[in-house]
Design a protein around this motif. Structure first.
Motif, mmCIF file in Angstrom:
data_model
loop_
_atom_site.group_PDB
_atom_site.id
_atom_site.type_symbol
_atom_site.label_atom_id
_atom_site.label_comp_id
_atom_site.label_asym_id
_atom_site.label_seq_id
_atom_site.Cartn_x
_atom_site.Cartn_y
_atom_site.Cartn_z
ATOM 1 N N LEU A 688 0.833 -1.192 0.000
ATOM 2 C CA LEU A 688 0.000 0.000 0.000
ATOM 3 C C LEU A 688 0.870 1.246 0.000
ATOM 4 O O LEU A 688 1.886 1.329 0.676
ATOM 5 N N GLY A 689 0.423 2.212 -0.706
ATOM 6 C CA GLY A 689 1.164 3.456 -0.762
ATOM 7 C C GLY A 689 0.999 4.280 0.506
ATOM 8 O O GLY A 689 0.179 3.991 1.387
ATOM 9 N N THR A 690 1.770 5.322 0.596
ATOM 10 C CA THR A 690 1.706 6.205 1.783
ATOM 11 C C THR A 690 0.352 6.846 1.914
ATOM 12 O O THR A 690 -0.214 6.944 3.012
ATOM 13 N N ILE A 693 -2.116 4.298 3.225
ATOM 14 C CA ILE A 693 -1.918 4.014 4.656
ATOM 15 C C ILE A 693 -2.470 5.149 5.499
ATOM 16 O O ILE A 693 -3.136 4.936 6.534
ATOM 17 N N ILE A 694 -2.216 6.377 5.103
ATOM 18 C CA ILE A 694 -2.721 7.537 5.865
ATOM 19 C C ILE A 694 -4.243 7.524 5.880
ATOM 20 O O ILE A 694 -4.875 7.799 6.912
ATOM 21 N N ALA A 695 -4.861 7.194 4.742
ATOM 22 C CA ALA A 695 -6.316 7.162 4.695
ATOM 23 C C ALA A 695 -6.877 6.092 5.620
ATOM 24 O O ALA A 695 -7.874 6.320 6.315
ATOM 25 N N ILE A 696 -6.215 4.936 5.631
ATOM 26 C CA ILE A 696 -6.690 3.874 6.526
ATOM 27 C C ILE A 696 -6.555 4.291 7.992
ATOM 28 O O ILE A 696 -7.456 4.055 8.812
ATOM 29 N N LEU A 697 -5.447 4.920 8.324
ATOM 30 C CA LEU A 697 -5.261 5.374 9.715
ATOM 31 C C LEU A 697 -6.312 6.397 10.103
ATOM 32 O O LEU A 697 -6.836 6.379 11.231
ATOM 33 N N LEU A 698 -6.608 7.295 9.216
ATOM 34 C CA LEU A 698 -7.638 8.304 9.533
ATOM 35 C C LEU A 698 -8.985 7.633 9.763
ATOM 36 O O LEU A 698 -9.719 8.024 10.687
ATOM 37 N N CYS A 699 -9.304 6.633 8.951
ATOM 38 C CA CYS A 699 -10.578 5.933 9.148
ATOM 39 C C CYS A 699 -10.619 5.235 10.508
ATOM 40 O O CYS A 699 -11.636 5.263 11.206
#
Length: 874
Positions: A688-690, A693-699
């Motif tokens: 997964l791209g950066t 990953i950031i989007a998943i963490l925000l969710c």
């Protein structure tokens, strides 16, 4: 012998003679009658004799002494024996009724004797007589019966004979016309005869004795009905129609009229002659036609037939029998209508020598002038229809002339656009002809030619760019403000003083601007050959030129800029992501270079790895395959699975060259023997791209915040509920459990259980023997009871005892409640119930025998029960 022949009075034309002596025929008889005789006249120029002895007059001549007598010769064809007879001609008086009455005495016909024996030997007897025909005029007035002839046998001297006749007219239809006296043999006619019905009667006369035995051979009696002129000529049509072309020469056949006469056509009574009684109109000559008096053919006898003057002639035709004798002949008339048909003897003539018209320039398919002609021929025929031809003044074929089918006018139209600046006027020479050629000897007059003067009107025309499109070559990368070219339009209206202004019509990339006065085109942005608005290195822009005429006109022009490539784009790696195994074998990564420039600013390309970071060249190696392709391989024997970014330096062949460091994302994975990845899930997760990953963490963070807010809200709700509860030990408060049971609904009733078995099943009594007032309150009433409104929920009690009492009271007052309220069913079990008492739940002795630690696994709601009954003696 001498034949004395009578001919009609005024012997203008001798007709065929009759077959008997009185009918002007000659016969030579001999003993056997079988000879073939050839006849010949002494005057063959005047008289002719047929093979049967019929004598005819060959020509017409007045009877004189020199024609009063001639000889007829007869010669046997076999024996060459010759005979002759003299024929004497004299005038025959007109047949009248008195002459018929004063006919000579009745002729006596004697039967010849039959062949018989004489003295034991056959005797030669003369042959049967040939009885000449009896001629009887038709329409005789009698008196009737009228005696014709007497038939007698020479044996009536010795025998008493009876005479009779047979045949049509006697004993056969029409019967009764001829009768015979059986004693005297007198043959008579009983009524007038009509030759037009029966012209000849053939009878047979018979002679028998009183016993009915035939004493004579029957003899033939022929009765000819002599024709009388009792029928007028009748035309086959009362009106005859014929045509003749105008201008026909004399002797031209027109038509034939025919009349018939019921009288004998071989006699004067049936010989007809025709003549024209009158002609209307009588111009140009009263005798334009003549008729053949024998055949009825009508022909022209005079010139001057002109349809334009006389279109039709009416002739009265007369037919007269007796060869046209006006005194004795009968006549009849008919009408002959002769139509003079049209021929092209009149050429079309223009009504004016010059016609005028005008046409705006650049217009086509419009009528310029209307040419009118006159033609005396019959309208709407090929001899009248005009055909127009332009014979001069239009070398380029800009005009055409069509014929109006109704008026025969010529419509001059423009078929090619005309430029006022080139031609201001046309003078056309036009000739008019007919669809068919003129008749012979007729020439076209000068009026068949005219001139047409056409004036061209100047109109405001569209300005035009020249050339259009205009193509220029220019390198890309030009800065804004650079003057490219001058794109101007020309005004075709040289005789109008007008100004032209320019505007931009289409500029997809908004790179250009044009000076509205002089048409100079300048850049307002950098020209980029690699722009999507550039197709095949060409950029198209459209400009509008407008004049200030009335009305104003405009024209468009296209500027095509051919952009030359410069090296303004660095190459990039392609593809940007790849996949390989943890070991160098069994596969490698093939890459290529992508450059938006074209030759010579593109390939061949140079591929290399950067010096920094050092692990790039330590782990990887790149090999150039050709000018456009390279191969990336692992340099080390093993590289842990994961995502690696490998920078690659690519340099093009431009002058000067342009290089770029492109990042190639390489997915390293575990591979099987075929080189296919086996840990796809892990690699995909690791890949997964950066941003992903950031989007998943925000969710995840947002989801945790929502859960936390829900927990806080639940805590606050619990605090509010605890503030309203009674001051009892929280460990003894079991309302949650009771309320939980209340949520289950109707209990066993909802599951179709018979709850009556839970109430004293061994002592169930019929309803009929139960004393009144002992009925259980929780039993469902059997008989129909009035419906009550649904009770409202009891308020939340402060004490559990009051809560239960209120519920019982509400249930007792609501007969529809049991057994639907499961709380009441379990609250009162009744006496003698086979089920164990629920009060054992409060027994500490029974609880000690049970292990309730498993309640800890049932969730937080059973944890309090586990604390109450589990955990040992405490």
């Amino acid at each position: 012998s001498v034949y004395h022949t009578l001919i009609p009075p005024e012997g203008s034309l001798a007709s065929a003679l009759c077959r008997t002596f009185r009918e002007y025929s000659v016969k030579f008889s001999n003993c056997n009658g079988k000879r073939k005789v050839q006849y010949e006249s002494s005057e063959p120029a005047d008289f002719k004799v047929d093979e049967d002895g019929m004598v005819y007059a060959v020509r017409s001549f007045p009877l004189s002494s020199e024609h009063a007598k001639f000889l007829i010769y007869a010669q046997d064809k076999e024996t060459q024996e010759k005979w002759q007879v003299a024929v004497k001609l004299s005038l025959k008086p007109t047949l009248t009724e008195e002459s018929v009455k004063e006919s000579p005495e009745v002729e006596e016909i004697v039967f010849p004797r039959q062949l018989g024996k004489h003295s034991g030997h056959l005797q030669r007897q003369k042959r049967d007589w040939v009885i000449p025909p009896i001629n009887l005029p038709e329409n005789s007035r009698g008196p009737f019966p009228q005696e014709l002839v007497r038939i007698r046998s020479d044996r009536d001297k010795n025998l008493s004979l009876r005479y009779s006749v047979t045949g049509p007219g006697a004993d056969q239809p029409p019967t009764g016309i001829f009768i015979i006296n059986p004693i005297s043999g007198q043959l008579s006619v009983t009524k007038p005869l009509d030759r037009e019905q029966i012209a000849r009667f053939h009878l047979r006369a018979h002679a028998v004795d009183i016993n009915g035995n035939q004493v004579e051979n029957p003899i033939d009696i022929v009765i000819n009905v002599i024709d009388m002129n009792d029928n007028r000529p009748e035309f086959l049509h009362q009106v005859w129609n014929g045509t003749v072309p105008e201008g026909s020469k004399p002797g031209t056949y027109v038509m034939t009229v025919t009349a018939i006469d019921a009288d004998d056509p071989n006699a004067l009574n049936g010989m007809l002659r025709y003549r024209i009684l009158s002609q209307a109109p009588s111009t140009p000559s009263p005798n334009m036609f003549t008729i053949n008096n024998e055949t009825g053919d009508i022909i022209t006898v005079a010139a001057g037939l002109d349809r334009e003057k006389v279109q039709q002639y009416t002739l009265i035709i007369q037919a007269t029998d007796m060869e046209g004798n006006p005194t004795y002949g009968l006549s009849n008339t008919a009408t002959a209508i002769i139509t003079v048909t049209d021929v092209n003897d009149n050429p079309p003539e223009f009504t004016a020598m010059t016609f005028y018209g005008e046409v705006p320039e650049n217009r086509v398919d419009i009528i310029v002038a209307n040419l009118t002609v006159t033609d005396k021929d019959q309208p709407h025929t090929p001899a009248w229809n005009a055909v127009y031809r332009i014979s001069g003044g239009d070398p380029t074929g800009r005009f055409a002339i069509q014929t109006d089918p109704n008026s025969n006018d010529g419509l001059v139209t423009v078929v090619k656009p005309i430029d006022f600046e080139t031609n201001r006027m046309f003078v056309l020479t036009v000739a008019a002809e007919n669809q068919v050629p003129l008749a012979k000897g007729i020439q076209h007059p000068p009026q068949s030619t005219a001139t047409v003067s056409v004036t061209v009107i100047d109109v405001n025309e569209n300005p035009y760019f020249a050339p259009n499109p205009k193509i220029i070559r220019q390198e890309e990368g030009l800065h804004a403000g650079t003057m490219l070219t001058t794109f101007t339009a020309q005004d075709p209206d040289r005789y109008m003083q007008q100004n032209i202004r320019y505007t931009k019509l289409s500029d997809p990339a908004n790179w250009l601007k044009i000076d509205p006065v002089n048409g100079q085109i300048t850049t307002i942005a950098i020209l980029d050959r690699e722009s999507p608005n550039v197709k095949n290195n060409i950029y198209n822009a459209t400009f509008l030129a407008s004049d200030n005429g009335i009305p104003p006109m405009s024209g468009t022009g296209t500027l095509q800029i051919y952009l030359l490539d410069i090296n303004d784009n660095a190459p990039q790696v392609l593809p940007q992501e790849a996949e390989t195994c943890e070991t160098p074998d069994p596969n490698s990564i093939n890459i290529t270079a992508l450059d938006y420039d074209i030759d010579p600013n593109a390939g061949p390309f140079a591929f290399d790895l950067p010096l920094s970071p050092v692990n790039i060249k330590k782990n990887w190696t790149i090999t150039r395959l050709n000018g456009d392709f390279a191969q990336l391989n692992l340099k080390i024997k093993f590289l842990e699975a994961g995502i690696y970014e490998v920078p690659i330096i690519i340099t093009d062949s431009g002058n000067p060259p342009k290089s770029n460091i492109s990042i190639l994302r390489v997915k390293v994975c575990q591979c099987d023997s075929n080189g296919d990845c086996t840990d796809v899930d892990r690699i995909v997760g690791a890949g997964l791209g950066t941003g992903a990953i950031i989007a998943i963490l925000l969710c995840i963070i947002i989801l945790l915040i929502l859960v936390l807010m829900f927990v806080v809200w639940m805590k606050r709700r619990d605090k509010e509920r605890q503030a309203k509860q009674l001051l009892i030990d929280p460990e003894d408060d079991v309302r949650d459990n009771i309320l939980k049971y209340d949520e289950e609904g109707g209990g066993e009733e909802d599951q179709d259980y018979d709850l009556s078995q839970l109430q004293q099943p061994d002592t169930v009594e019929p309803d009929a023997i139960k004393p009144v007032g002992i009925r259980r309150m929780d039993e469902r009433p059997i008989h129909a009871e009035p419906q009550y409104p649904v009770r409202s929920a009891a308020p939340h009690p402060g004490d559990i005892g009051d809560f239960i009492n209120e519920g019982l009271k509400a249930a007792d007052n609501d007969p529809t409640a049991p057994p639907y309220d499961s709380l009441l069913v379990f609250d009162y079990e009744g006496s003698g119930s086979t089920a164990g008492s629920l009060s054992s739940l409060n027994s500490s002795s029974s609880g000690g025998e049970q292990d309730y630690d498993y309640l800890n696994d049932w969730g937080p709601r059973f944890k309090k029960l586990a604390d109450m009954y589990g955990g040992g003696d405490d």
